[in-house]
Motif scaffolding. Structure first.
Motif, mmCIF file in Angstrom:
data_model
loop_
_atom_site.group_PDB
_atom_site.id
_atom_site.type_symbol
_atom_site.label_atom_id
_atom_site.label_comp_id
_atom_site.label_asym_id
_atom_site.label_seq_id
_atom_site.Cartn_x
_atom_site.Cartn_y
_atom_site.Cartn_z
ATOM 1 N N CYS A 75 -11.179 -20.134 48.402
ATOM 2 C CA CYS A 75 -12.174 -20.896 49.147
ATOM 3 C C CYS A 75 -12.645 -22.093 48.325
ATOM 4 C CB CYS A 75 -13.354 -19.987 49.491
ATOM 5 S SG CYS A 75 -14.727 -20.866 50.251
ATOM 6 N N ALA A 100 -15.934 -14.724 53.265
ATOM 7 C CA ALA A 100 -17.251 -14.561 52.635
ATOM 8 C C ALA A 100 -18.236 -15.614 53.133
ATOM 9 C CB ALA A 100 -17.121 -14.626 51.115
ATOM 10 N N CYS A 101 -17.821 -16.900 53.082
ATOM 11 C CA CYS A 101 -18.797 -17.957 53.376
ATOM 12 C C CYS A 101 -18.362 -18.891 54.486
ATOM 13 C CB CYS A 101 -19.097 -18.756 52.102
ATOM 14 S SG CYS A 101 -17.854 -19.997 51.720
ATOM 15 N N CYS A 143 -16.939 -21.304 47.891
ATOM 16 C CA CYS A 143 -17.520 -20.234 47.058
ATOM 17 C C CYS A 143 -16.542 -19.668 46.055
ATOM 18 C CB CYS A 143 -18.085 -19.128 47.937
ATOM 19 S SG CYS A 143 -16.840 -17.992 48.614
ATOM 20 N N GLY A 145 -15.982 -21.116 54.251
ATOM 21 C CA GLY A 145 -15.433 -22.359 53.698
ATOM 22 C C GLY A 145 -13.931 -22.481 53.936
ATOM 23 N N CYS A 173 -12.785 -18.811 54.899
ATOM 24 C CA CYS A 173 -13.210 -17.834 53.891
ATOM 25 C C CYS A 173 -13.989 -16.704 54.566
ATOM 26 C CB CYS A 173 -14.081 -18.529 52.854
ATOM 27 S SG CYS A 173 -14.857 -17.389 51.698
HETATM 28 ZN ZN LIG Z 1 -16.128 -18.944 50.503
#
Ligand SMILES: [Zn+2]
Length: 318
Positions: free
Chosen positions: A41, A14-15, A44, A17, A12
């Motif tokens: 993801c 963003a995070c 998140c 994951g 991911c």
């Molecule tokens: Zn994520």
């Protein structure tokens, strides 16, 4: 902005994951109608477009026009949107005068508004079309460069706005790391992105306006965006869900797209990017009287923290 790589992301953006297959959705722009796969993801719930972005993605299709239909009539509305964005900055402690950079400044409208409000504002924008329009329409000289190329002194800025930019980047983390380095400690970032966890994303499903595939690469949830900010030394201050600029129209258009053969047909007509086809025009015209109801629904969604797009203010803490 650079063309996307053809290899899918392994985690991911963003995070960090794990990503799993989520859904197939049609291309959002008549220039790229081919369906694409979205990954999601497990941590998140942000999503990723699992298809390369065409090289000309930011200069063609809905991005090809320099003069959208009705732009003149929208001037007052656009001024109100800019004032609201400035108010969000002020609320985060970045009232004028600040040394402000608008990252991905588009046509330079917000840079002009920020200067008029007393900020020492400038903008960086990769597209020649945006830089030319900024000069012609607002008399603003933007710096034509990507986030990766532009030279800004470390710690030299009080505030940055990154408004509907991160979702366009294959490496939002790399871009954010660079931008954060330009902020002084305690400096403020205001980041706007579509919200894939919004009510309108759910109602519009595969044809939700703000999916904008394959142009949008990462589809953030509020949780995912805040994780990305924290990972780069930005402490989130507030997440705003009630935003007039993209949200009310987004909910209405996402619902209407359920009934039209062309996703987001009216939006693309306004961008001179779709023909006037009766099969799209008739359901769109029938739905126009429902616009106030859609706006009220979006307002309620925003108050319930399910707004169609979000703006997160954050402060540099390290
Ligand atoms: Zn994520």
């Amino acid at each position: 902005m650079p063309a996307g790589p053809s290899i899918p992301p392994s985690a991911c953006p963003a995070c960090g994951g794990a990503l799993r297959a989520w859904r197939r959705v049609p291309g959002s722009d008549p220039a790229w109608p081919q369906p694409v796969t979205l990954l999601r993801c497990a941590s998140c719930a942000s999503a990723v477009t699992d298809a390369p972005a065409p090289r000309e993605v930011h200069d063609a299709g809905q991005y090809a026009t320099a003069a959208p239909r009705g732009a003149g009539h929208a001037a007052l509305l656009l001024r109100a949107f800019d004032s609201h964005r400035l108010a969000l900055l002020r609320a985060a402690g970045a009232g004028p005068p600040t040394r402000l950079l608008d990252v991905g400044a588009g046509r330079g409208r917000f840079v002009a508004a920020a200067r008029a409000a007393g900020h020492d504002a400038r903008g960086v924008e990769p597209s020649a079309r945006g830089v030319a329009a900024a000069q012609a329409v607002y008399g603003v000289q933007l710096e034509r460069a990507t986030i990766g190329d532009v030279a800004i002194s470390p710690g030299s800025l009080d505030a940055v706005t990154i408004w509907h930019v991160l979702e366009h980047l294959d490496d939002p983390a790399g871009a954010l790391a660079r931008v954060v380095g330009w902020l002084r400690p305690g400096g403020v970032a205001l980041v706007g992105v579509p919200n894939v966890a919004s009510l309108q994303a759910r109602l519009g499903g595969p044809v939700a306006l703000h999916l904008d595939v394959p142009r949008h690469r990462t589809h953030f949830t509020p949780q995912g965006l805040r994780a990305l900010l924290r990972a780069h030394g930005l402490e989130p201050l507030r997440t705003h869900h009630v935003l007039g600029e993209h949200n009310p129209f987004g909910l209405w258009q996402s619902l209407v797209s359920r009934a039209t053969p062309t996703p987001s047909w009216l939006f693309h007509v306004l961008k001179r990017n779709a023909p006037l086809t009766p099969r799209d025009a008739v359901p769109t015209a029938l739905a126009l009287p429902l616009a106030p109801l859609a706006a009220a629904t979006e307002l309620l969604a925003g108050l319930c923290r399910r707004g169609g797009t979000i703006a997160v203010s954050a402060r540099r803490v390290r």
